[in-house]
Every structure is written in structure tokens, then in C-alpha cells.
Design a protein around this motif. Structure first.
Motif, PDB file in Angstrom:
ATOM      1  N   THR A 176      82.078   1.173   3.710  1.00  0.00           N
ATOM      2  CA  THR A 176      80.647   0.963   3.893  1.00  0.00           C
ATOM      3  C   THR A 176      79.867   1.815   2.907  1.00  0.00           C
ATOM      4  OG1 THR A 176      78.839   1.001   5.501  1.00  0.00           O
ATOM      5  CG2 THR A 176      80.433   2.784   5.608  1.00  0.00           C
ATOM      6  N   ALA A 178      76.654   2.571   3.954  1.00  0.00           N
ATOM      7  CA  ALA A 178      75.634   3.148   4.838  1.00  0.00           C
ATOM      8  C   ALA A 178      76.265   4.040   5.903  1.00  0.00           C
ATOM      9  CB  ALA A 178      74.819   2.028   5.479  1.00  0.00           C
ATOM     10  N   HIS A 179      76.732   3.451   7.001  1.00  0.00           N
ATOM     11  CA  HIS A 179      77.347   4.220   8.080  1.00  0.00           C
ATOM     12  C   HIS A 179      78.456   3.398   8.715  1.00  0.00           C
ATOM     13  CE1 HIS A 179      74.344   1.742  10.236  1.00  0.00           C
ATOM     14  NE2 HIS A 179      75.234   1.751  11.220  1.00  0.00           N
ATOM     15  N   ASN A 181      80.324   2.167  12.307  1.00  0.00           N
ATOM     16  CA  ASN A 181      80.202   1.997  13.751  1.00  0.00           C
ATOM     17  C   ASN A 181      81.589   2.150  14.366  1.00  0.00           C
ATOM     18  OD1 ASN A 181      77.351   1.224  13.866  1.00  0.00           O
ATOM     19  ND2 ASN A 181      78.020  -0.626  12.803  1.00  0.00           N
ATOM     20  N   ARG A 216      77.569   5.876  15.943  1.00  0.00           N
ATOM     21  CA  ARG A 216      77.209   5.728  14.535  1.00  0.00           C
ATOM     22  C   ARG A 216      77.638   6.988  13.791  1.00  0.00           C
ATOM     23  NH1 ARG A 216      71.368   3.526  12.431  1.00  0.00           N
ATOM     24  NH2 ARG A 216      71.580   4.049  10.208  1.00  0.00           N
ATOM     25  N   SER A 219      76.408   8.629   8.274  1.00  0.00           N
ATOM     26  CA  SER A 219      75.190   8.300   7.528  1.00  0.00           C
ATOM     27  C   SER A 219      74.900   9.305   6.427  1.00  0.00           C
ATOM     28  CB  SER A 219      74.002   8.228   8.488  1.00  0.00           C
ATOM     29  OG  SER A 219      74.189   7.220   9.455  1.00  0.00           O
ATOM     30  N   LYS A 243      83.723   5.765   2.398  1.00  0.00           N
ATOM     31  CA  LYS A 243      82.288   5.676   2.161  1.00  0.00           C
ATOM     32  C   LYS A 243      82.075   5.396   0.680  1.00  0.00           C
ATOM     33  CE  LYS A 243      77.897   6.348   3.424  1.00  0.00           C
ATOM     34  NZ  LYS A 243      77.412   7.701   3.769  1.00  0.00           N
TER      35      LYS A 243
END
Length: 244
Positions: A176, A178-179, A181, A216, A219, A243
Motif C-alpha cells: 500500500t 497509504a495505510h 487495514n 488501521r 499511516s 509500504k
């Protein structure tokens, strides 16, 4: 009633290292020290009642995750300790039935995060029954070993009397930008601890959740590979994530 006393050892308590149970700097409850029958002699603490606690003023010499071993004995089934720093619960460990008040065993709580410097750690009795307590020892935990991209690995202590809870997780999206899950599934309703490590084994994030919850993560993390360790009781799952 809260009682404040001088440390029984009269010396600073350092982590990593072994700390005698009776060397608390403050306590609440009816516990007191008596001579121990355990190997090595010295004293042990008895009379630890539910919701009572012992505070230890310590100096942590190195930040990191620690494995904390407790030397305990009990003929009861429902003793439990928490390690707390202020209002933060750093870990919870169930004290096993040993058969007698003087039948000693060592149980270990893994990956307790500590930051270097002086601080006060609290041992809180969170079970409905009690145990005798001789000492605790803090040792730096080894960094988690890497696994293949996108793989999850379930680890269960084979010596545990409890049946597996059926813990499982799913992490998405992975990779990802962004973040992440993280969705938790389990037959147990017990609290789940989630820790994120970088490739050097340093903990970079810590969260707690419950089965059915979606957490979450990541981030604020920089681009790179990470390990997510999800733990419930004595089961844990390690998932590698990226990431971008």
C-alpha cells in the motif's frame, strides 16, 4: 491503602536484569515478604490479592522489546499479572497452576516494550485468585525473523494447556501507499495486541483491538518492508507487509 517503602535491596534496579519480588518501592494490598523455599533462597512475596499491586522504580538501560520471566507458585487456577507503565498496559500473563504454594515454575511474557530511562513499572494482580511471587527477570527479546512477502505465520506455544483460539488476521491492501487495514478473527473475545516492526526488528507501532475489529496501521510509516505481529494470549501471527 497505599504503602511506600524503601527498596529491600537498597540498590537501583536495572533492566535488563533480575528484580526480586520483595524489592518493591510502593504497594497496595496485603502482600508481604517471607523466606522462600525456591532454589537460591532469599525471600518471596505472598498475600497478593486481586487488584493489589507492587511498584518498582527501575532504570531501563536500552530501549527495546523485553521478555519478562516471572518465578511463581500457586495451587490455584486463575492468577494473572499485568505490567503497567502509568495507565498503559504493557502486557498480561496468566499464572499457571503449579500444584502447591511451594512448587515453583517460571513463565515468560514476551515482547514487552520499554523505553530507556528511569521509570516506575507496576505489577498488578488482575486475576481472581493469587500466587506466590519470587522474582522477575527482564531480557532483551530477539528481533522477529523475516518471512516471505505477504505470508502469515501462526505460532502457538506447544506447552500451553489452553486450546487454540482460532486466531486469524487479514491485511489489506498489501502493498500500500497509504495505510494497512488489519481485520482480526478469533473464537476468543480476549484483547488482541498488534505490534509493527521494521526490518531491523525495532517496534514502530503498537495497537490493541478486539476480534471483529479492523485496525488501521502504518499511516505514518516510511516506504519499506515491515512485520506485523498480532498476538492473543499465547498465539501470535506474523505477517510481512510492504509500504510503497
Amino acid at each position: 491503602m497505599t504503602v511506600t517503602v524503601n527498596s529491600a535491596s537498597g540498590t537501583t534496579k536495572y533492566i535488563p536484569g533480575k528484580i526480586e519480588a520483595e524489592s518493591y518501592d510502593a504497594h497496595q494490598g496485603g502482600m508481604y515478604a517471607v523466606a522462600t523455599s525456591d532454589a537460591g533462597g532469599g525471600q518471596q512475596v505472598i498475600g497478593i490479592t486481586p487488584n493489589s499491586w507492587m511498584d518498582y522504580n527501575v532504570v531501563v538501560t536500552q530501549s527495546g522489546n523485553y521478555n519478562v520471566s516471572f518465578r511463581v507458585a500457586t495451587p490455584q487456577l486463575h492468577a494473572q499479572f499485568q505490567i503497567k507503565l502509568g495507565n498503559t498496559v504493557l502486557g498480561t500473563i496468566n499464572i499457571p497452576y503449579t500444584g502447591e504454594w511451594n512448587a515453583w515454575t517460571t513463565v515468560t511474557l514476551t515482547n514487552v516494550p520499554l523505553t530507556a530511562g528511569p521509570q516506575t513499572l507496576r505489577i498488578l494482580s488482575t486475576g481472581t485468585e493469587t500466587c506466590n511471587f519470587n522474582w522477575m527477570e527482564y531480557a532483551l527479546a530477539p528481533a522477529p525473523r523475516g518471512i516471505g512477502t505477504g505470508e502469515s505465520q501462526l505460532i502457538v506455544d506447544k506447552n500451553l494447556p489452553k486450546p487454540p483460539t482460532g486466531l486469524s488476521v487479514s491485511v489489506f491492501p498489501n502493498p500500500t501507499e497509504a495505510h494497512f487495514n488489519l481485520k482480526i478473527k478469533s473464537k476468543s473475545s480476549d484483547l488482541v495486541q498488534v505490534k509493527v516492526y521494521d526490518i531491523l526488528g525495532r517496534q514502530v507501532q503498537y495497537l490493541q483491538g478486539t476480534p471483529g475489529e479492523v485496525l488501521r496501521l502504518g499511516s505514518a510509516l516510511k516506504a519499506g518492508a515491515y512485520l506485523i505481529e498480532t498476538r492473543q494470549g499465547d498465539e501470535k501471527i506474523v505477517t510481512k507487509v510492504v509500504k510503497q
